[in-house]
Design a protein around this motif. Structure first.
Motif, mmCIF file in Angstrom:
data_model
loop_
_atom_site.group_PDB
_atom_site.id
_atom_site.type_symbol
_atom_site.label_atom_id
_atom_site.label_comp_id
_atom_site.label_asym_id
_atom_site.label_seq_id
_atom_site.Cartn_x
_atom_site.Cartn_y
_atom_site.Cartn_z
ATOM 1 N N UNK A 1 0.849 -1.165 0.087
ATOM 2 C CA UNK A 1 -0.153 -0.039 -0.123
ATOM 3 C C UNK A 1 0.682 1.224 -0.016
ATOM 4 N N UNK A 2 1.866 1.236 0.964
ATOM 5 C CA UNK A 2 2.835 2.616 1.001
ATOM 6 C C UNK A 2 3.580 2.665 -0.492
ATOM 7 N N UNK A 3 3.688 1.670 -0.980
ATOM 8 C CA UNK A 3 4.521 1.736 -2.227
ATOM 9 C C UNK A 3 3.636 2.279 -3.328
ATOM 10 N N UNK A 4 2.381 1.724 -3.435
ATOM 11 C CA UNK A 4 1.488 2.340 -4.326
ATOM 12 C C UNK A 4 1.216 3.695 -4.073
ATOM 13 N N UNK A 5 0.843 4.054 -2.811
ATOM 14 C CA UNK A 5 0.594 5.451 -2.531
ATOM 15 C C UNK A 5 1.609 6.508 -3.105
ATOM 16 N N UNK A 6 2.832 5.982 -2.946
ATOM 17 C CA UNK A 6 4.016 6.934 -3.313
ATOM 18 C C UNK A 6 4.072 6.977 -4.393
ATOM 19 N N UNK A 7 3.979 5.890 -5.371
ATOM 20 C CA UNK A 7 4.220 5.704 -6.899
ATOM 21 C C UNK A 7 3.072 6.640 -7.427
ATOM 22 N N UNK A 8 1.917 6.481 -7.064
ATOM 23 C CA UNK A 8 0.620 7.089 -7.458
ATOM 24 C C UNK A 8 1.083 8.689 -7.235
ATOM 25 N N UNK A 9 1.323 9.144 -6.294
ATOM 26 C CA UNK A 9 1.673 10.584 -5.892
ATOM 27 C C UNK A 9 2.449 11.198 -6.916
ATOM 28 N N UNK A 10 3.754 10.236 -7.034
ATOM 29 C CA UNK A 10 4.731 10.676 -7.956
ATOM 30 C C UNK A 10 4.461 10.628 -9.417
#
Ligand code: PLP
Length: 367
Positions: free
Chosen positions: A272-281
């Motif tokens: 989830x953390x990886x996804x959230x950061x990747x989407x934001x970026x």
């Protein structure tokens, strides 16, 4: 150039690396050694006795209030068969689990879709519909880490839903397969626990905490209604799989389930953390509620985005996801569901890069 390896953000299932294969093998050996008579006979439609007792204890209920089934989808099917006749009004959340929508439509229910907010169903909109004369038989609610929306129902709304169920006399169907998978934030009591009026039928499953292939789920509810579900179960399949339920019972009894839940939570939290950061970026236009647990994140893109075109472009890049439209009777054309349960952090990074590339290819997309 060779085609890229496909990445699936579509399947709400755990990847094999987080399934407790060794503990399941041990549980199977123990179950088959200690209770071959129970594991290998037909059993009863209530389910495997020791598992039914474990579920009853967990929820502070009597064993007569429990039916253990082949996955919770089977439990849903029994309940719907019992309660929903063609033309009956059923409340669902918008968006909601696509298979629930399909089953209810198949039964000829008249679906009253009430929008979801970041803290669960819009209870005021439901209240207005009820006051205006809607008379549902049943309301289907996914309280924790919603599939597909990722949101969690607030305590205040849980209490308000219970009040409405009592005042307007409908069954609250609490469909809760993700409850154990909280990464952060405060757990809320189930509506089953809060219910004083016998309005709640609660469903959960071992699919998300043990593995989906085992196909074990259950209902807890008023004993009379559960007795009726057991009757339909007998007519349908005599009994559910005793082999599966005996394995799950031993898995629970031995404490292996707690280790399994920890493994799943740790992995999904990181994903989830990886996804959230990747989407934001990579996709700053994406709007989403960060799920505090569970398997799914729902993405809203700007209104002029056509998710059908996005899905085609993503597929050409070897990425699949489920379009928002699959979870709604109308709308969802600019939304999608990302399941992060079955992909590694590396696949999530690559998948989001592909999604962002597909997005930039859309006609009229920002350069
Ligand atoms: C909300 C919800 N209900 C029910 C199910 C079905 O679960 P089971 O595998 O126990 O049949 C799922 C599975 O994705 C789900 O998300």
């Amino acid at each position: 150039m060779s085609a890229p390896t496909n990445i699936s953000f579509a399947r709400g299932a755990p990847s094999l690396d987080i399934v407790a294969v060794d503990d399941l093998r041990t549980a199977a050996e123990r179950a088959f050694t200690d209770d071959p008579g129970g594991a290998f006979s037909y059993g009863t439609s209530a389910g495997y006795g020791p598992l039914v007792s474990w579920i009853a204890d967990k929820h502070g209920a009597e064993p007569t209030q429990v039916i253990a089934t082949n996955g919770s989808m089977q439990a849903d099917a029994f309940l719907f068969q019992l309660l929903v006749q063609p033309g009956d009004v059923v409340v669902v959340e918008a968006p909601t689990y696509d298979r629930t929508l399909l089953s209810l439509r198949g039964l000829g229910a008249e679906i009253l879709a009430i929008p979801l907010e970041s803290d669960g169903i819009d209870v005021s909109a439901l209240e207005q519909a009820l006051e205006a004369g809607a008379a549902p038989r049943l309301a289907h609610i996914i309280p924790n880490f919603h599939n597909p929306a990722g949101c969690t129902l607030s305590l205040e709304k849980r209490n308000r839903l219970l009040e409405l169920a009592e005042r307007f006399d409908f069954v609250l169907f609490e469909d809760d397969p993700y409850v154990e998978l909280r990464f952060e934030g405060e757990s809320q009591p189930t509506m089953l626990e809060l219910d004083q009026a016998g309005k709640v039928v609660y469903a959960s499953s071992f699919s998300k905490t043990v593995c989906p292939g085992i196909r074990v789920g259950y209902l807890v509810g008023p004993a009379g209604l559960i007795a009726d579900c057991r009757r339909i179960a007998t007519e349908t399949y005599i009994s559910p799989s005793m082999v599966s339920q005996a394995i799950v019972a031993e898995f629970c009894r031995s404490g292996a389930i707690d280790r399994s839940i920890e493994t799943v939570k740790r992995a999904l939290h990181e994903r989830r953390d990886t996804l959230r950061a990747a989407l934001a970026r990579e996709l700053p236009d994406a709007r989403f509620v960060v799920p505090e647990g569970g398997y799914f994140l729902w993405v809203d893109l700007p209104d002029d985005v056509d998710v059908h075109s996005l899905a085609i472009l993503a597929k050409e890049r070897g990425l699949i996801f489920v379009k928002g439209t699959d979870f709604l009777l109308e709308g969802g054309d600019s939304s999608l569901r990302i399941a992060y349960s079955g992909v590694t952090p590396e696949q999530i990074e690559e998948g989001v890069a592909r999604l962002a590339a597909a997005y930039r290819e859309l006609p009229g997309a920002p350069a």
